[in-house]
Design a protein around this motif. Structure first.
Motif, PDB file in Angstrom:
ATOM      1  N   VAL A 193       8.210  24.698 -18.048  1.00 24.79           N
ATOM      2  CA  VAL A 193       8.366  25.174 -16.375  1.00 24.79           C
ATOM      3  C   VAL A 193      10.022  24.906 -16.170  1.00 24.79           C
ATOM      4  CG1 VAL A 193       7.907  25.062 -14.204  1.00 24.79           C
ATOM      5  CG2 VAL A 193       6.096  25.031 -16.093  1.00 24.79           C
ATOM      6  N   LEU A 194      10.530  23.877 -16.404  1.00 25.52           N
ATOM      7  CA  LEU A 194      11.739  23.040 -15.982  1.00 25.52           C
ATOM      8  C   LEU A 194      12.972  24.006 -16.448  1.00 25.52           C
ATOM      9  CD1 LEU A 194      13.162  21.159 -14.043  1.00 25.52           C
ATOM     10  CD2 LEU A 194      13.347  19.683 -15.871  1.00 25.52           C
ATOM     11  N   THR A 195      12.701  23.995 -17.906  1.00 24.02           N
ATOM     12  CA  THR A 195      14.026  24.702 -18.347  1.00 24.02           C
ATOM     13  C   THR A 195      13.891  26.262 -18.109  1.00 24.02           C
ATOM     14  OG1 THR A 195      12.548  24.876 -20.426  1.00 24.02           O
ATOM     15  CG2 THR A 195      14.194  23.167 -20.460  1.00 24.02           C
ATOM     16  N   GLY A 196      12.688  26.834 -18.028  1.00 29.21           N
ATOM     17  CA  GLY A 196      12.580  28.171 -17.550  1.00 29.21           C
ATOM     18  C   GLY A 196      13.427  28.448 -16.086  1.00 29.21           C
ATOM     19  N   ILE A 197      13.033  27.620 -15.264  1.00 36.10           N
ATOM     20  CA  ILE A 197      13.463  27.770 -14.092  1.00 36.10           C
ATOM     21  C   ILE A 197      15.207  27.471 -13.811  1.00 36.10           C
ATOM     22  CG2 ILE A 197      13.755  26.689 -11.454  1.00 36.10           C
ATOM     23  CD1 ILE A 197      10.552  26.240 -11.855  1.00 36.10           C
ATOM     24  N   LEU A 198      15.634  26.350 -14.575  1.00 36.24           N
ATOM     25  CA  LEU A 198      16.926  26.082 -14.676  1.00 36.24           C
ATOM     26  C   LEU A 198      17.628  26.941 -15.152  1.00 36.24           C
ATOM     27  CD1 LEU A 198      16.492  22.046 -15.258  1.00 36.24           C
ATOM     28  CD2 LEU A 198      17.018  23.333 -12.918  1.00 36.24           C
ATOM     29  N   GLY A 300       8.083  30.954 -17.048  1.00 34.84           N
ATOM     30  CA  GLY A 300       8.264  29.569 -17.124  1.00 34.84           C
ATOM     31  C   GLY A 300       6.874  28.826 -16.146  1.00 34.84           C
ATOM     32  N   LEU A 301       6.693  29.651 -14.973  1.00 34.39           N
ATOM     33  CA  LEU A 301       5.729  29.247 -13.951  1.00 34.39           C
ATOM     34  C   LEU A 301       4.459  29.446 -14.467  1.00 34.39           C
ATOM     35  CD1 LEU A 301       7.679  30.204 -10.502  1.00 34.39           C
ATOM     36  CD2 LEU A 301       7.054  27.777 -11.473  1.00 34.39           C
ATOM     37  N   ILE A 302       4.292  30.287 -15.448  1.00 31.95           N
ATOM     38  CA  ILE A 302       2.911  30.612 -16.101  1.00 31.95           C
ATOM     39  C   ILE A 302       2.343  29.448 -16.908  1.00 31.95           C
ATOM     40  CG2 ILE A 302       1.752  31.978 -17.716  1.00 31.95           C
ATOM     41  CD1 ILE A 302       3.345  34.349 -16.574  1.00 31.95           C
TER      42      ILE A 302
END
Length: 438
Positions: A193-198, A300-302
């Motif tokens: 999740v973190l890498t998807g957002i960043l 990523g949030l998924i």
């Protein structure tokens, strides 16, 4: 009996039986000193139990965030470096493949240098390598660093299982193992999740660097919390024949007519985790393409559905302590079948629900199977755990990359068919275990 002492420890390290096995003179053992009480195992609910659980939670969180931080970035890596879906998956598969073989060396090395020290060194080194990946320009150099990172991480998974099996009283092992698995689930989720957002708001390189820095902080917290081993005695030198015999012993029958329980558990780990990683590897490609067209952040949030794995691993461990391991293991695998089937839905909500159900089933299975291997490990728990984790991560590497071929040739239905066949094989192994009373 003092609180926290497991009655089974009368046959544990330091016991009369252990001393006889190691060649002590029975006449000398008649002296009062020979009857010193055995070192108690850590009881559930004690302060030591809480510290161990938190430390191993941090270890699981840190290592799995480092392993899986590249998974939501696979479509971005494929685009930037002009490689296909299966080739981009090497950024993860090489890590898990190297990890699988590193576990062998880690199990042997920990017999010489200790559990706690090796796990700390592994988390710290892997974090530094993740920082190196973030600043490396070439695709092949990135793959090489990710492979070395997998080698470094190998000092944690098998050793964590062995440490818990050695130090925790049997009645509390399932819950403690479940908490460790919960940490791996949360770490895997956070990394994704973190890498998807960043990656969307900064860059994928900065995202990897932040995960690497976080790993260093978690390594420090781990080593400050984890008590030294009390039921483990380091071996002097390195005896290759000893390690080979220890590994080979886990493929033999404990007594005539008894099913080979541990190899069946190894097969379940290979098929189950391989199927799970395959779905996660290629779900991003499906969801970032039409008709869904999700962004990296949305994709990523998924993966926050990993929270279901956090809950199910703890519940699976507790249920195995109360209801038996085989029934809970089969229930977890059937849950995975349902989850994979749901991902065939044409709606985004249905796909997300399928991934959530799959995740819950996988982590319940892993908590039960890994704890089971620890209980069956006997005098060489570290070697048994290393074989289990070898199968586990070889599944992630081999099956995870092979799934790219099915995705390219037949799309998502082919990925679903491929993974369902593997889960059916795992269920057959679990049923064999249950029928034999393994």
């Amino acid at each position: 009996m003092p609180a926290g002492i497991d009655r089974s420890s009368r046959n544990g390290p330091g016991s009369v039986l252990d001393k006889l096995t190691l060649g002590y003179d029975p006449l000398v053992m008649s002296a009062p000193a020979a009857y010193a009480p055995p070192v108690p195992h850590v009881a559930r609910g004690s302060a030591a139990y809480r510290k161990i659980s938190l430390a191993l939670f941090l270890a699981g969180f840190g290592t799995f965030s480092l392993i899986y931080c590249v998974q939501p970035l696979l479509p971005l890596l494929a685009e930037e470096f002009h490689v296909g879906a299966a080739q981009s998956s090497f950024a993860l598969s090489l890590t898990t493949g190297a990890l699988a073989f590193a576990i062998f060396a880690a199990a042997a090395v920990s017999e010489r240098f200790g559990r706690r020290e090796l796990m700390f060194a592994s988390i710290g080194l892997a974090s530094l390598l993740n920082l190196a990946v973030a600043v490396t320009p070439g695709w092949h150099a990135i793959l090489a660093l990710r492979a070395v990172e997998g080698l470094a991480i190998g000092g944690v998974p098998a050793i964590a299982i062995a440490y818990l099996a050695e130090e925790i009283e049997p009645n509390g092992l399932g819950f403690a193992m479940g908490l460790y698995i919960a940490g791996t689930a949360l770490g895997g989720m956070a990394g994704r999740v973190l890498t998807g957002i960043l990656a969307e708001f900064l860059t994928w390189r900065l995202a990897l660097a932040i995960v690497g820095l976080g790993g260093l902080v978690l390594a420090l917290g781990f080593v400050l919390l984890l008590p030294p081993s009390r039921h483990f005695t380091p071996r002097k030198g390195f005896d290759l024949r000893y390690h080979l015999r220890a590994w080979a012993s886990h493929f033999g029958r404990e007594r005539p007519g008894v099913v080979l329980a541990k190899p069946l558990l190894f097969a379940i780990a290979f098929c189950g985790f391989g199927s799970f990683v395959t779905v996660y590897n290629y779900a991003g490609f499906r969801l970032m393409a039409p008709p869904f067209d999700l962004s990296p952040t949305q994709t990523g949030l998924i993966f926050t559905v990993y929270l279901f794995g956090t809950v199910s691993s703890s519940l699976g461990g507790m249920a195995a302590d109360r209801l038996g391991r085989a029934p809970v293991l089969i229930a977890g695998l059937l849950t995975m079948v349902a989850g994979i089937g749901l991902t065939l839905s044409s709606s985004l909500a249905g796909i997300i629900a399928g991934i959530a159900v799959l995740t819950a089933g996988q982590f319940a299975c892993h908590a039960v199977a890994s704890g089971w291997v620890g209980r069956l490990g006997g005098a060489s728990k570290g070697h048994a755990a290393s074989l289990y984790m070898l199968a586990y991560y070889l599944g992630a590497s081999i099956v995870g990359s092979s799934g790219g071929w099915f995705w390219t040739v037949g799309g998502w239905p082919a990925v679903v068919g491929f993974t369902l066949v593997l889960i059916v094989l795992a269920i057959a192994c679990a049923v064999r275990l249950m029928r034999s009373g393994g």
